[in-house]
Motif scaffolding. Structure first.
Motif, PDB file in Angstrom:
ATOM      1  N   SER A 128      10.352   8.897  -5.569  1.00 10.89           N
ATOM      2  CA  SER A 128      11.306   8.997  -4.149  1.00 10.89           C
ATOM      3  C   SER A 128      10.669   7.728  -3.332  1.00 10.89           C
ATOM      4  O   SER A 128      10.978   6.594  -3.880  1.00 10.89           O
ATOM      5  CB  SER A 128      10.543  10.324  -3.318  1.00 10.89           C
ATOM      6  N   PHE A 129      10.131   7.945  -2.076  1.00 17.75           N
ATOM      7  CA  PHE A 129      10.383   6.727  -1.166  1.00 17.75           C
ATOM      8  C   PHE A 129       9.074   5.589  -1.828  1.00 17.75           C
ATOM      9  O   PHE A 129       9.488   4.588  -1.584  1.00 17.75           O
ATOM     10  CB  PHE A 129      10.050   7.181   0.433  1.00 17.75           C
ATOM     11  N   ASN A 130       8.031   6.069  -2.089  1.00 21.80           N
ATOM     12  CA  ASN A 130       7.057   5.063  -2.598  1.00 21.80           C
ATOM     13  C   ASN A 130       7.695   4.088  -3.703  1.00 21.80           C
ATOM     14  O   ASN A 130       7.540   3.065  -3.730  1.00 21.80           O
ATOM     15  CB  ASN A 130       5.900   5.978  -3.082  1.00 21.80           C
ATOM     16  N   GLN A 131       8.262   4.778  -4.679  1.00 21.66           N
ATOM     17  CA  GLN A 131       8.635   4.185  -6.120  1.00 21.66           C
ATOM     18  C   GLN A 131       9.811   3.228  -5.594  1.00 21.66           C
ATOM     19  O   GLN A 131       9.960   2.289  -6.222  1.00 21.66           O
ATOM     20  CB  GLN A 131       9.307   5.361  -6.925  1.00 21.66           C
ATOM     21  N   THR A 132      10.587   3.642  -4.595  1.00 24.70           N
ATOM     22  CA  THR A 132      11.783   2.789  -4.176  1.00 24.70           C
ATOM     23  C   THR A 132      11.464   1.479  -3.605  1.00 24.70           C
ATOM     24  O   THR A 132      11.867   0.484  -3.786  1.00 24.70           O
ATOM     25  CB  THR A 132      12.787   3.790  -3.545  1.00 24.70           C
ATOM     26  N   SER A 133      10.252   1.864  -2.582  1.00 27.01           N
ATOM     27  CA  SER A 133       9.730   0.729  -1.845  1.00 27.01           C
ATOM     28  C   SER A 133       9.141  -0.319  -2.744  1.00 27.01           C
ATOM     29  O   SER A 133       9.169  -1.298  -2.685  1.00 27.01           O
ATOM     30  CB  SER A 133       8.722   1.159  -0.833  1.00 27.01           C
ATOM     31  N   HIS A 134       8.487   0.315  -3.766  1.00 27.02           N
ATOM     32  CA  HIS A 134       7.785  -0.677  -4.674  1.00 27.02           C
ATOM     33  C   HIS A 134       8.726  -1.287  -5.724  1.00 27.02           C
ATOM     34  O   HIS A 134       8.612  -2.396  -5.942  1.00 27.02           O
ATOM     35  CB  HIS A 134       6.881   0.136  -5.602  1.00 27.02           C
ATOM     36  N   LEU A 135       9.933  -0.895  -5.810  1.00 27.35           N
ATOM     37  CA  LEU A 135      11.101  -1.641  -6.544  1.00 27.35           C
ATOM     38  C   LEU A 135      11.280  -2.849  -5.804  1.00 27.35           C
ATOM     39  O   LEU A 135      11.756  -3.920  -6.262  1.00 27.35           O
ATOM     40  CB  LEU A 135      12.215  -0.702  -6.602  1.00 27.35           C
ATOM     41  N   GLY A 136      11.149  -2.792  -4.436  1.00 29.76           N
ATOM     42  CA  GLY A 136      11.615  -4.017  -3.707  1.00 29.76           C
ATOM     43  C   GLY A 136      10.479  -5.247  -3.810  1.00 29.76           C
ATOM     44  O   GLY A 136      10.851  -6.230  -3.761  1.00 29.76           O
ATOM     45  N   ASN A 180      -0.253 -12.890   1.699  1.00 27.95           N
ATOM     46  CA  ASN A 180       0.282 -13.419   2.777  1.00 27.95           C
ATOM     47  C   ASN A 180       1.417 -12.385   3.823  1.00 27.95           C
ATOM     48  O   ASN A 180       1.187 -12.408   4.783  1.00 27.95           O
ATOM     49  CB  ASN A 180       1.263 -14.530   2.311  1.00 27.95           C
ATOM     50  N   GLN A 181       1.657 -11.415   2.864  1.00 29.27           N
ATOM     51  CA  GLN A 181       2.510 -10.343   3.444  1.00 29.27           C
ATOM     52  C   GLN A 181       2.134  -8.926   3.076  1.00 29.27           C
ATOM     53  O   GLN A 181       1.692  -8.997   1.831  1.00 29.27           O
ATOM     54  CB  GLN A 181       4.063 -10.578   3.256  1.00 29.27           C
ATOM     55  N   ILE A 182       2.028  -7.904   3.661  1.00 24.14           N
ATOM     56  CA  ILE A 182       1.578  -6.671   3.209  1.00 24.14           C
ATOM     57  C   ILE A 182       2.576  -5.567   3.841  1.00 24.14           C
ATOM     58  O   ILE A 182       3.059  -5.605   5.029  1.00 24.14           O
ATOM     59  CB  ILE A 182       0.195  -6.181   3.575  1.00 24.14           C
ATOM     60  N   THR A 183       3.132  -4.855   2.924  1.00 18.38           N
ATOM     61  CA  THR A 183       4.183  -3.885   3.131  1.00 18.38           C
ATOM     62  C   THR A 183       3.598  -2.575   3.060  1.00 18.38           C
ATOM     63  O   THR A 183       3.081  -2.037   1.842  1.00 18.38           O
ATOM     64  CB  THR A 183       5.263  -3.738   2.424  1.00 18.38           C
ATOM     65  N   THR A 184       3.460  -1.562   4.066  1.00 19.16           N
ATOM     66  CA  THR A 184       2.845  -0.262   3.776  1.00 19.16           C
ATOM     67  C   THR A 184       3.961   0.655   3.961  1.00 19.16           C
ATOM     68  O   THR A 184       4.680   0.476   4.391  1.00 19.16           O
ATOM     69  CB  THR A 184       1.858  -0.076   5.104  1.00 19.16           C
ATOM     70  N   VAL A 185       3.635   1.828   2.928  1.00 19.61           N
ATOM     71  CA  VAL A 185       4.960   2.782   2.840  1.00 19.61           C
ATOM     72  C   VAL A 185       4.749   4.083   3.397  1.00 19.61           C
ATOM     73  O   VAL A 185       3.570   4.973   2.840  1.00 19.61           O
ATOM     74  CB  VAL A 185       5.368   2.756   1.287  1.00 19.61           C
ATOM     75  N   GLY A 186       5.524   4.224   4.617  1.00 20.94           N
ATOM     76  CA  GLY A 186       5.240   5.785   5.129  1.00 20.94           C
ATOM     77  C   GLY A 186       4.985   5.861   6.444  1.00 20.94           C
ATOM     78  O   GLY A 186       4.062   5.221   6.917  1.00 20.94           O
ATOM     79  N   PHE A 187       5.289   6.909   7.200  1.00 19.58           N
ATOM     80  CA  PHE A 187       4.971   7.148   8.469  1.00 19.58           C
ATOM     81  C   PHE A 187       3.762   7.458   8.861  1.00 19.58           C
ATOM     82  O   PHE A 187       3.019   6.846   9.859  1.00 19.58           O
ATOM     83  CB  PHE A 187       6.006   8.343   8.768  1.00 19.58           C
ATOM     84  N   LEU A 188       3.131   7.984   7.915  1.00 20.97           N
ATOM     85  CA  LEU A 188       1.553   8.517   7.908  1.00 20.97           C
ATOM     86  C   LEU A 188       0.664   7.025   8.036  1.00 20.97           C
ATOM     87  O   LEU A 188      -0.468   7.323   8.369  1.00 20.97           O
ATOM     88  CB  LEU A 188       1.100   9.266   6.835  1.00 20.97           C
ATOM     89  N   LEU A 189       1.087   5.868   7.641  1.00 20.29           N
ATOM     90  CA  LEU A 189       0.406   4.706   7.693  1.00 20.29           C
ATOM     91  C   LEU A 189       0.540   3.986   8.996  1.00 20.29           C
ATOM     92  O   LEU A 189       0.213   2.905   9.196  1.00 20.29           O
ATOM     93  CB  LEU A 189       0.762   3.702   6.466  1.00 20.29           C
ATOM     94  N   GLY A 190       1.020   4.627   9.818  1.00 19.63           N
ATOM     95  CA  GLY A 190       1.573   3.805  11.039  1.00 19.63           C
ATOM     96  C   GLY A 190       0.317   3.302  11.830  1.00 19.63           C
ATOM     97  O   GLY A 190       0.343   1.976  12.261  1.00 19.63           O
ATOM     98  N   VAL A 249       0.952  -1.230   0.021  1.00 18.12           N
ATOM     99  CA  VAL A 249      -0.002   0.038   0.007  1.00 18.12           C
ATOM    100  C   VAL A 249       0.892   1.355  -0.075  1.00 18.12           C
ATOM    101  O   VAL A 249       1.806   1.154   0.665  1.00 18.12           O
ATOM    102  CB  VAL A 249      -0.847  -0.049   1.183  1.00 18.12           C
ATOM    103  N   SER A 250       0.594   2.186  -1.103  1.00 22.21           N
ATOM    104  CA  SER A 250       1.624   3.488  -0.907  1.00 22.21           C
ATOM    105  C   SER A 250       1.037   4.287  -0.176  1.00 22.21           C
ATOM    106  O   SER A 250      -0.286   4.337   0.461  1.00 22.21           O
ATOM    107  CB  SER A 250       1.429   3.780  -2.562  1.00 22.21           C
ATOM    108  N   ASP A 251       1.841   5.480   0.116  1.00 22.58           N
ATOM    109  CA  ASP A 251       1.506   6.718   0.709  1.00 22.58           C
ATOM    110  C   ASP A 251       0.802   7.361  -0.324  1.00 22.58           C
ATOM    111  O   ASP A 251       0.618   7.039  -1.416  1.00 22.58           O
ATOM    112  CB  ASP A 251       2.613   7.284   1.353  1.00 22.58           C
ATOM    113  N   SER A 252       0.196   8.576  -0.107  1.00 21.27           N
ATOM    114  CA  SER A 252      -0.699   9.478  -1.108  1.00 21.27           C
ATOM    115  C   SER A 252       0.094   9.957  -2.044  1.00 21.27           C
ATOM    116  O   SER A 252      -0.428  10.589  -3.222  1.00 21.27           O
ATOM    117  CB  SER A 252      -1.205  10.440  -0.241  1.00 21.27           C
ATOM    118  N   GLY A 253       1.751   9.683  -2.198  1.00 22.82           N
ATOM    119  CA  GLY A 253       2.343  10.052  -3.230  1.00 22.82           C
ATOM    120  C   GLY A 253       2.154   9.379  -4.491  1.00 22.82           C
ATOM    121  O   GLY A 253       2.567   9.717  -5.711  1.00 22.82           O
TER     122      GLY A 253
END
Length: 364
Positions: free
Chosen positions: A72-80, A116-126, A62-66
Protein backbone atom coordinates in the motif's frame (compact mmCIF):
# COMPACT_ATOMS: atom_id res chain seq x y z
CA UNK A 1 -22.36 -13.31 -8.29
CA UNK A 2 -20.84 -15.55 -10.94
CA UNK A 3 -17.78 -14.38 -12.81
CA UNK A 4 -15.45 -15.76 -15.43
CA UNK A 5 -11.70 -15.63 -14.96
CA UNK A 6 -10.15 -12.28 -15.71
CA UNK A 7 -6.75 -11.38 -17.07
CA UNK A 8 -4.59 -9.71 -14.43
CA UNK A 9 -3.35 -6.21 -15.04
CA UNK A 10 0.41 -6.33 -14.94
CA UNK A 11 1.48 -3.16 -16.78
CA UNK A 12 3.93 -1.02 -14.85
CA UNK A 13 3.46 2.58 -15.95
CA UNK A 14 0.68 2.37 -18.51
CA UNK A 15 -1.42 0.22 -16.22
CA UNK A 16 -2.28 3.21 -14.08
CA UNK A 17 -4.09 5.10 -16.81
CA UNK A 18 -7.84 4.54 -16.86
CA UNK A 19 -8.72 2.65 -20.03
CA UNK A 20 -12.03 2.90 -21.83
CA UNK A 21 -12.16 -0.77 -22.74
CA UNK A 22 -11.18 -1.98 -19.28
CA UNK A 23 -8.95 -4.82 -20.57
CA UNK A 24 -5.90 -5.89 -18.60
CA UNK A 25 -2.67 -6.86 -20.32
CA UNK A 26 -0.19 -9.47 -19.20
CA UNK A 27 3.38 -8.44 -18.43
CA UNK A 28 5.78 -11.32 -18.03
CA UNK A 29 8.24 -9.12 -16.18
CA UNK A 30 5.83 -8.08 -13.43
CA UNK A 31 7.31 -8.27 -9.94
CA UNK A 32 4.10 -7.26 -8.13
CA UNK A 33 5.67 -3.98 -7.07
CA UNK A 34 3.37 -0.93 -7.13
CA UNK A 35 4.05 1.93 -9.49
CA UNK A 36 2.25 5.03 -10.71
CA UNK A 37 1.74 7.36 -13.61
CA UNK A 38 4.68 8.92 -15.43
CA UNK A 39 3.61 12.48 -14.72
CA UNK A 40 5.82 14.48 -12.33
CA UNK A 41 4.53 16.76 -9.59
CA UNK A 42 6.47 19.71 -11.01
CA UNK A 43 7.34 20.77 -14.51
CA UNK A 44 10.40 22.90 -13.68
CA UNK A 45 13.00 20.17 -13.78
CA UNK A 46 14.51 20.00 -17.25
CA UNK A 47 15.62 16.87 -19.03
CA UNK A 48 19.20 17.99 -18.45
CA UNK A 49 18.67 18.18 -14.71
CA UNK A 50 16.98 14.79 -14.70
CA UNK A 51 20.07 13.29 -16.28
CA UNK A 52 22.38 14.63 -13.58
CA UNK A 53 23.80 12.27 -10.99
CA UNK A 54 24.10 13.11 -7.29
CA UNK A 55 26.47 10.54 -5.75
CA UNK A 56 27.18 12.74 -2.71
CA UNK A 57 23.51 13.33 -1.92
CA UNK A 58 21.74 11.15 0.64
CA UNK A 59 17.96 10.75 0.66
CA UNK A 60 16.24 8.85 3.45
CA UNK A 61 12.79 7.65 4.47
CA UNK A 62 10.82 6.79 7.60
CA UNK A 63 7.82 4.48 7.23
CA UNK A 64 4.52 4.52 9.03
CA UNK A 65 3.85 1.54 11.30
CA UNK A 66 2.72 -0.62 8.36
CA UNK A 67 6.31 -1.07 7.16
CA UNK A 68 7.74 -0.89 3.66
CA UNK A 69 6.14 -4.14 2.48
CA UNK A 70 2.53 -3.17 3.20
CA UNK A 71 1.38 -3.50 -0.45
CA UNK A 72 0.00 0.00 0.00
CA UNK A 73 1.18 3.55 0.69
CA UNK A 74 4.45 2.78 2.51
CA UNK A 75 5.58 0.42 -0.23
CA UNK A 76 4.64 2.79 -3.05
CA UNK A 77 6.39 5.72 -1.36
CA UNK A 78 9.47 3.57 -0.84
CA UNK A 79 9.50 2.83 -4.56
CA UNK A 80 10.04 6.55 -5.10
CA UNK A 81 13.18 6.38 -2.94
CA UNK A 82 14.41 3.33 -4.85
CA UNK A 83 13.75 5.01 -8.19
CA UNK A 84 15.65 8.12 -7.11
CA UNK A 85 18.63 5.96 -6.22
CA UNK A 86 18.49 4.12 -9.54
CA UNK A 87 17.92 7.22 -11.68
CA UNK A 88 20.17 9.77 -10.01
CA UNK A 89 22.84 7.76 -8.21
CA UNK A 90 21.96 9.09 -4.77
CA UNK A 91 22.74 7.35 -1.50
CA UNK A 92 19.81 6.14 0.59
CA UNK A 93 18.95 5.07 4.11
CA UNK A 94 15.69 4.16 5.77
CA UNK A 95 14.05 3.51 9.12
CA UNK A 96 11.06 1.20 9.31
CA UNK A 97 8.52 1.93 12.03
CA UNK A 98 6.52 -0.78 13.73
CA UNK A 99 4.81 1.55 16.23
CA UNK A 100 4.01 5.28 16.30
CA UNK A 101 6.18 5.66 19.40
CA UNK A 102 9.21 5.13 17.14
CA UNK A 103 8.54 8.00 14.73
CA UNK A 104 10.53 10.70 16.51
CA UNK A 105 13.56 8.48 17.18
CA UNK A 106 13.56 7.08 13.65
CA UNK A 107 13.59 10.54 12.11
CA UNK A 108 16.36 11.70 14.44
CA UNK A 109 18.46 8.64 13.65
CA UNK A 110 18.42 9.58 9.96
CA UNK A 111 19.29 13.21 10.74
CA UNK A 112 22.23 11.92 12.78
CA UNK A 113 23.21 9.69 9.87
CA UNK A 114 23.76 12.74 7.70
CA UNK A 115 20.76 12.54 5.40
CA UNK A 116 20.36 15.58 3.15
CA UNK A 117 16.68 14.88 2.56
CA UNK A 118 14.17 12.86 4.59
CA UNK A 119 10.71 11.73 3.48
CA UNK A 120 8.26 10.55 6.10
CA UNK A 121 5.28 8.46 5.07
CA UNK A 122 1.85 9.05 6.47
CA UNK A 123 -0.49 11.46 8.21
CA UNK A 124 0.43 10.11 11.64
CA UNK A 125 4.02 11.37 11.27
CA UNK A 126 2.88 14.98 10.86
CA UNK A 127 3.86 16.30 14.28
CA UNK A 128 7.14 14.41 14.52
CA UNK A 129 8.18 15.54 11.04
CA UNK A 130 7.45 19.19 11.72
CA UNK A 131 9.36 19.10 15.00
CA UNK A 132 12.37 17.52 13.28
CA UNK A 133 12.29 20.04 10.42
CA UNK A 134 12.34 22.94 12.85
CA UNK A 135 15.42 21.49 14.58
CA UNK A 136 17.36 20.24 11.53
CA UNK A 137 17.06 23.33 9.33
CA UNK A 138 19.78 22.18 6.93
CA UNK A 139 17.81 19.03 6.00
CA UNK A 140 14.98 19.09 3.46
CA UNK A 141 11.87 17.21 4.59
CA UNK A 142 8.91 15.90 2.62
CA UNK A 143 5.91 14.13 4.08
CA UNK A 144 3.39 11.95 2.27
CA UNK A 145 -0.27 12.60 3.05
CA UNK A 146 0.18 15.71 5.16
CA UNK A 147 0.28 19.47 4.63
CA UNK A 148 0.86 22.38 7.00
CA UNK A 149 -0.84 25.76 7.07
CA UNK A 150 2.51 27.47 7.62
CA UNK A 151 5.30 24.99 6.83
CA UNK A 152 8.89 25.76 7.69
CA UNK A 153 11.04 26.58 4.63
CA UNK A 154 12.53 23.06 4.61
CA UNK A 155 9.26 21.10 4.86
CA UNK A 156 7.09 20.09 1.90
CA UNK A 157 3.72 18.35 2.03
CA UNK A 158 2.86 15.75 -0.61
CA UNK A 159 -0.92 15.44 -0.78
CA UNK A 160 -3.32 13.59 -3.05
CA UNK A 161 -6.93 14.38 -3.89
CA UNK A 162 -8.05 10.77 -3.73
CA UNK A 163 -11.68 11.88 -3.45
CA UNK A 164 -11.62 12.29 -7.24
CA UNK A 165 -10.76 8.71 -8.29
CA UNK A 166 -12.72 7.38 -5.31
CA UNK A 167 -15.79 9.14 -6.71
CA UNK A 168 -15.26 7.20 -9.95
CA UNK A 169 -14.82 4.00 -7.95
CA UNK A 170 -18.05 4.63 -6.07
CA UNK A 171 -20.00 5.17 -9.26
CA UNK A 172 -18.49 1.99 -10.70
CA UNK A 173 -19.31 0.01 -7.54
CA UNK A 174 -22.92 1.16 -7.68
CA UNK A 175 -23.19 0.32 -11.37
CA UNK A 176 -21.77 -3.19 -10.86
CA UNK A 177 -23.61 -4.04 -7.64
CA UNK A 178 -26.32 -6.66 -8.08
CA UNK A 179 -27.62 -6.41 -4.51
CA UNK A 180 -27.89 -2.63 -4.40
CA UNK A 181 -25.61 -2.53 -1.34
CA UNK A 182 -21.88 -1.67 -1.24
CA UNK A 183 -19.53 -1.27 1.72
CA UNK A 184 -16.44 0.63 2.77
CA UNK A 185 -14.33 0.69 5.91
CA UNK A 186 -11.20 2.46 7.06
CA UNK A 187 -8.20 1.90 9.28
CA UNK A 188 -8.58 5.06 11.37
CA UNK A 189 -11.03 7.95 11.23
CA UNK A 190 -8.43 10.42 9.92
CA UNK A 191 -8.64 12.72 6.89
CA UNK A 192 -6.28 10.75 4.65
CA UNK A 193 -8.55 7.71 5.09
CA UNK A 194 -11.96 9.32 5.05
CA UNK A 195 -11.20 11.34 1.90
CA UNK A 196 -11.36 8.01 0.03
CA UNK A 197 -14.56 6.98 1.78
CA UNK A 198 -16.32 10.29 1.18
CA UNK A 199 -15.37 10.29 -2.49
CA UNK A 200 -16.65 6.73 -2.79
CA UNK A 201 -19.91 7.58 -1.01
CA UNK A 202 -20.50 10.60 -3.24
CA UNK A 203 -19.82 8.57 -6.36
CA UNK A 204 -22.57 6.14 -5.32
CA UNK A 205 -24.94 9.06 -4.69
CA UNK A 206 -24.15 10.47 -8.13
CA UNK A 207 -25.07 7.13 -9.66
CA UNK A 208 -28.33 7.11 -7.70
CA UNK A 209 -29.20 10.62 -8.84
CA UNK A 210 -28.52 9.81 -12.48
CA UNK A 211 -30.29 6.46 -12.59
CA UNK A 212 -33.01 6.73 -9.97
CA UNK A 213 -31.60 3.68 -8.19
CA UNK A 214 -31.12 3.53 -4.42
CA UNK A 215 -27.77 1.82 -3.93
CA UNK A 216 -26.91 1.86 -0.22
CA UNK A 217 -23.45 2.51 1.24
CA UNK A 218 -22.50 0.66 4.42
CA UNK A 219 -19.61 1.80 6.60
CA UNK A 220 -19.47 5.57 6.16
CA UNK A 221 -21.77 8.55 6.69
CA UNK A 222 -19.92 11.72 5.62
CA UNK A 223 -22.56 14.01 7.14
CA UNK A 224 -22.02 12.52 10.60
CA UNK A 225 -18.35 11.63 9.93
CA UNK A 226 -19.07 8.22 11.41
CA UNK A 227 -18.40 4.79 10.01
CA UNK A 228 -16.65 1.44 10.29
CA UNK A 229 -12.95 1.34 11.21
CA UNK A 230 -10.55 -1.40 12.19
CA UNK A 231 -8.60 1.06 14.39
CA UNK A 232 -5.56 -0.74 13.03
CA UNK A 233 -3.62 -0.72 9.77
CA UNK A 234 -1.88 -4.08 10.16
CA UNK A 235 -4.34 -6.70 11.41
CA UNK A 236 -5.89 -8.39 8.39
CA UNK A 237 -8.26 -10.40 10.57
CA UNK A 238 -9.96 -7.19 11.67
CA UNK A 239 -10.41 -6.13 8.07
CA UNK A 240 -11.75 -9.53 7.12
CA UNK A 241 -14.26 -9.46 9.99
CA UNK A 242 -15.57 -6.03 9.05
CA UNK A 243 -15.95 -7.02 5.41
CA UNK A 244 -17.74 -10.23 6.37
CA UNK A 245 -20.22 -8.22 8.44
CA UNK A 246 -20.96 -5.99 5.45
CA UNK A 247 -21.27 -8.95 3.09
CA UNK A 248 -23.65 -10.51 5.61
CA UNK A 249 -25.79 -7.39 5.30
CA UNK A 250 -25.89 -7.79 1.54
CA UNK A 251 -22.89 -5.82 0.29
CA UNK A 252 -21.41 -7.25 -2.89
CA UNK A 253 -18.67 -4.63 -3.40
CA UNK A 254 -16.12 -3.89 -0.63
CA UNK A 255 -13.84 -0.81 -0.61
CA UNK A 256 -11.27 -1.14 2.22
CA UNK A 257 -9.12 1.90 3.08
CA UNK A 258 -6.99 0.37 5.79
CA UNK A 259 -3.54 -0.45 4.43
CA UNK A 260 -2.52 -4.07 5.04
CA UNK A 261 -5.59 -4.59 7.25
CA UNK A 262 -7.63 -3.94 4.14
CA UNK A 263 -6.21 -7.07 2.53
CA UNK A 264 -8.49 -8.97 4.88
CA UNK A 265 -11.40 -7.17 3.26
CA UNK A 266 -10.25 -8.33 -0.17
CA UNK A 267 -10.01 -11.89 1.14
CA UNK A 268 -13.55 -11.76 2.49
CA UNK A 269 -14.81 -10.39 -0.82
CA UNK A 270 -13.01 -13.07 -2.81
CA UNK A 271 -14.26 -15.84 -0.54
CA UNK A 272 -17.86 -14.58 -0.93
CA UNK A 273 -17.55 -14.14 -4.71
CA UNK A 274 -18.04 -10.41 -4.21
CA UNK A 275 -16.07 -7.54 -5.72
CA UNK A 276 -13.26 -5.60 -4.06
CA UNK A 277 -11.69 -2.24 -4.89
CA UNK A 278 -8.12 -1.64 -3.67
CA UNK A 279 -6.44 1.66 -2.73
CA UNK A 280 -3.08 3.44 -3.05
CA UNK A 281 -1.66 1.01 -5.63
CA UNK A 282 -2.97 -1.10 -8.48
CA UNK A 283 -4.02 -4.18 -6.53
CA UNK A 284 -3.41 -6.39 -9.54
CA UNK A 285 0.27 -5.57 -9.11
CA UNK A 286 0.67 -5.25 -5.34
CA UNK A 287 -1.92 -7.86 -4.25
CA UNK A 288 -2.14 -10.02 -7.37
CA UNK A 289 -3.71 -12.92 -5.49
CA UNK A 290 -6.92 -10.89 -5.33
CA UNK A 291 -6.83 -9.52 -8.88
CA UNK A 292 -9.64 -11.75 -10.13
CA UNK A 293 -11.94 -10.16 -7.53
CA UNK A 294 -10.98 -6.52 -8.17
CA UNK A 295 -13.18 -4.11 -10.08
CA UNK A 296 -10.35 -1.55 -10.07
CA UNK A 297 -8.04 0.31 -7.67
CA UNK A 298 -7.79 3.93 -6.57
CA UNK A 299 -4.14 4.84 -7.16
CA UNK A 300 -1.96 7.53 -5.60
CA UNK A 301 1.25 8.42 -7.44
CA UNK A 302 3.27 8.60 -4.25
CA UNK A 303 6.37 7.10 -5.85
CA UNK A 304 6.45 9.84 -8.49
CA UNK A 305 5.87 12.62 -5.94
CA UNK A 306 8.54 11.26 -3.58
CA UNK A 307 11.09 10.87 -6.36
CA UNK A 308 10.43 14.41 -7.60
CA UNK A 309 10.79 15.86 -4.10
CA UNK A 310 14.14 14.10 -3.73
CA UNK A 311 15.33 15.33 -7.14
CA UNK A 312 14.23 18.88 -6.35
CA UNK A 313 16.23 18.78 -3.13
CA UNK A 314 19.33 17.27 -4.75
CA UNK A 315 19.29 19.76 -7.63
CA UNK A 316 18.71 22.81 -5.42
CA UNK A 317 15.11 23.36 -6.52
CA UNK A 318 13.40 22.39 -3.27
CA UNK A 319 10.47 24.54 -2.09
CA UNK A 320 7.95 24.14 0.70
CA UNK A 321 5.04 24.58 -1.69
CA UNK A 322 2.48 21.85 -1.11
CA UNK A 323 2.08 19.33 -3.93
CA UNK A 324 -1.46 18.12 -4.64
CA UNK A 325 -1.95 15.11 -6.89
CA UNK A 326 -5.16 15.24 -8.96
CA UNK A 327 -6.75 13.44 -11.88
CA UNK A 328 -5.74 16.38 -14.05
CA UNK A 329 -2.01 16.19 -13.29
CA UNK A 330 -1.93 12.41 -13.03
CA UNK A 331 -1.05 12.39 -9.33
CA UNK A 332 -4.10 10.18 -8.68
CA UNK A 333 -5.84 7.80 -11.03
CA UNK A 334 -8.05 4.77 -11.42
CA UNK A 335 -6.35 1.50 -12.37
CA UNK A 336 -7.64 -0.46 -15.39
CA UNK A 337 -11.14 -1.78 -14.90
CA UNK A 338 -12.00 -5.45 -14.73
CA UNK A 339 -12.66 -6.86 -18.18
CA UNK A 340 -16.11 -7.80 -16.89
CA UNK A 341 -17.11 -4.14 -16.84
CA UNK A 342 -19.09 -3.49 -20.01
CA UNK A 343 -18.06 -0.88 -22.53
CA UNK A 344 -20.97 1.42 -21.72
CA UNK A 345 -20.05 1.60 -18.04
CA UNK A 346 -16.35 2.01 -18.83
CA UNK A 347 -17.19 4.87 -21.20
CA UNK A 348 -19.32 6.46 -18.48
CA UNK A 349 -16.39 6.36 -16.07
CA UNK A 350 -14.25 8.12 -18.69
CA UNK A 351 -16.97 10.73 -19.12
CA UNK A 352 -17.10 11.35 -15.37
CA UNK A 353 -13.32 11.60 -15.20
CA UNK A 354 -13.34 14.23 -17.95
CA UNK A 355 -16.08 16.12 -16.08
CA UNK A 356 -14.04 16.19 -12.87
CA UNK A 357 -11.00 17.45 -14.76
CA UNK A 358 -12.86 20.21 -16.61
CA UNK A 359 -14.76 21.27 -13.49
CA UNK A 360 -18.25 20.41 -14.65
CA UNK A 361 -18.43 17.80 -11.87
CA UNK A 362 -17.47 18.94 -8.38
CA UNK A 363 -16.12 16.31 -6.00
CA UNK A 364 -16.33 17.21 -2.32
Amino acid sequence: MKRTARIAAMGVIAALALTACGDREEDANDDSSPSSAESSPTEETSATQAAEQFPDFKACMVSDSGGFDDKSFNQTSHLGLENAAANYGIQTAEAESTDPSQFEDNIQSLVDEGCNQITTVGFLLGDATEAAAKKAKDVDFAIVDFAYEKPTPNLKGLTFNTAEPSFLAGYLAAAESESGIVGTFGGLNIPTVTIFMTGFYNGVQHYNEETGEQVEVLGWDPAKEEGSFTEDFENQNLGEDLAKQMIGQGADVIFPVAGPAGLGGLKAAQDADAWGIWVDTDGCQSAAEYCDSLLTSVVKGMDVAVEQAILDSASGNFTNEVYSGTLENGGVSLAPLSDEVDEETAAKIEELKAGIIDGSITVE
